[in-house]
Design a protein around this motif. Structure first.
Motif, short mmCIF file in Angstrom:
data_model
loop_
_atom_site.label_atom_id
_atom_site.label_comp_id
_atom_site.label_asym_id
_atom_site.label_seq_id
_atom_site.Cartn_x
_atom_site.Cartn_y
_atom_site.Cartn_z
N TYR A 157 -6.07 -2.34 -5.70
CA TYR A 157 -4.63 -2.15 -5.50
C TYR A 157 -3.97 -3.35 -4.85
O TYR A 157 -2.94 -3.82 -5.30
CB TYR A 157 -4.38 -0.87 -4.69
CG TYR A 157 -4.85 0.34 -5.44
CD1 TYR A 157 -4.15 0.81 -6.54
CD2 TYR A 157 -6.03 0.98 -5.11
CE1 TYR A 157 -4.59 1.89 -7.27
CE2 TYR A 157 -6.49 2.06 -5.83
CZ TYR A 157 -5.76 2.52 -6.91
OH TYR A 157 -6.21 3.57 -7.63
N LYS A 158 -4.55 -3.87 -3.78
CA LYS A 158 -3.98 -5.05 -3.14
C LYS A 158 -4.85 -6.29 -3.33
O LYS A 158 -4.43 -7.39 -3.02
CB LYS A 158 -3.80 -4.80 -1.64
CG LYS A 158 -2.71 -3.80 -1.33
CD LYS A 158 -2.49 -3.73 0.16
CE LYS A 158 -1.36 -2.78 0.49
NZ LYS A 158 -1.15 -2.67 1.93
N LYS A 172 -4.72 -2.67 -10.30
CA LYS A 172 -4.14 -1.43 -10.81
C LYS A 172 -2.73 -1.28 -10.26
O LYS A 172 -2.42 -1.77 -9.18
CB LYS A 172 -4.95 -0.22 -10.33
CG LYS A 172 -6.31 -0.09 -10.93
CD LYS A 172 -6.93 1.19 -10.41
CE LYS A 172 -8.30 1.41 -10.97
NZ LYS A 172 -8.91 2.64 -10.42
N ALA A 173 -1.90 -0.57 -11.00
CA ALA A 173 -0.56 -0.28 -10.51
C ALA A 173 -0.67 0.81 -9.45
O ALA A 173 -1.50 1.71 -9.55
CB ALA A 173 0.32 0.19 -11.65
#
Length: 181
Positions: A157-158, A172-173
């Motif tokens: 994610y980050k 990933k969004a």
């Protein structure tokens, strides 16, 4: 015939090889490595090259042929040039340092993580966020780098975590917000 297994291994200058039965020892400017080979594989030295051959054409011998040739070639490379893996720490406040024979990682846990070096491995820290793992045994260098990376693998994610330099992390969004009325 194994395409990899039939290729000869060139011996650089200053590299000595001793073959005693199934035990092979390679000595060079960076150090010395030895390994025991399976009985289905034979190694012969011809001038400044090594040839790896199989004793018979059985399936296990064919499977081990290319593997053993690569292991011996990695030993020759290791004692002449050495191997190195570089890792980078990505994240706010993530940093690494060495203290004696241990690598100390501050990677977002409530405590610093201490990882002891195995013998034959050198670990250096460049800046605060690049770790260089080096040594003459390719397998040991790779395993040590993988153990360090496993402390905090990169998250999707980050992208924070410990990753190999040049490693692409698939992102990933995040959550999509509630649609406004």
């Amino acid at each position: 015939m194994s395409r990899i297994g039939k290729r000869p291994i060139a011996l650089p200058a200053k590299v000595e090889v001793q073959i005693e039965g199934q035990q092979i020892s390679v000595k060079g400017p960076k150090g010395e490595l030895s390994r025991s080979l399976p009985p289905l594989i034979a190694v012969h030295q011809e001038a400044q090259t090594l040839k790896v051959s199989r004793v018979n054409e059985s399936r296990p011998a064919r499977q081990l042929h290319g593997l053993c040739r690569t292991l011996v070639a990695n030993m020759v490379d290791g004692v002449s040039r050495g191997f190195e893996r570089r890792l980078e720490l990505v994240g706010v406040g993530y940093r690494a340092s060495t203290q004696g024979n241990k690598l100390i990682l501050n990677v977002g846990y409530s405590h610093p993580v201490e990882i002891p070096f195995p013998p034959g491995i050198q670990i250096a820290v460049e800046g605060n966020n690049v770790i260089v793992v080096s040594g003459i045994d390719k397998e040991l260098v790779g395993n040590t780098a993988a153990r360090i990376r496993a402390v905090r693998p990169p998250e999707p994610y980050k992208g924070k975590g410990i990753r190999y330099v040049g490693e692409q992390v698939r992102r990933k969004a995040g959550k999509s917000g509630k649609a406004k009325k």
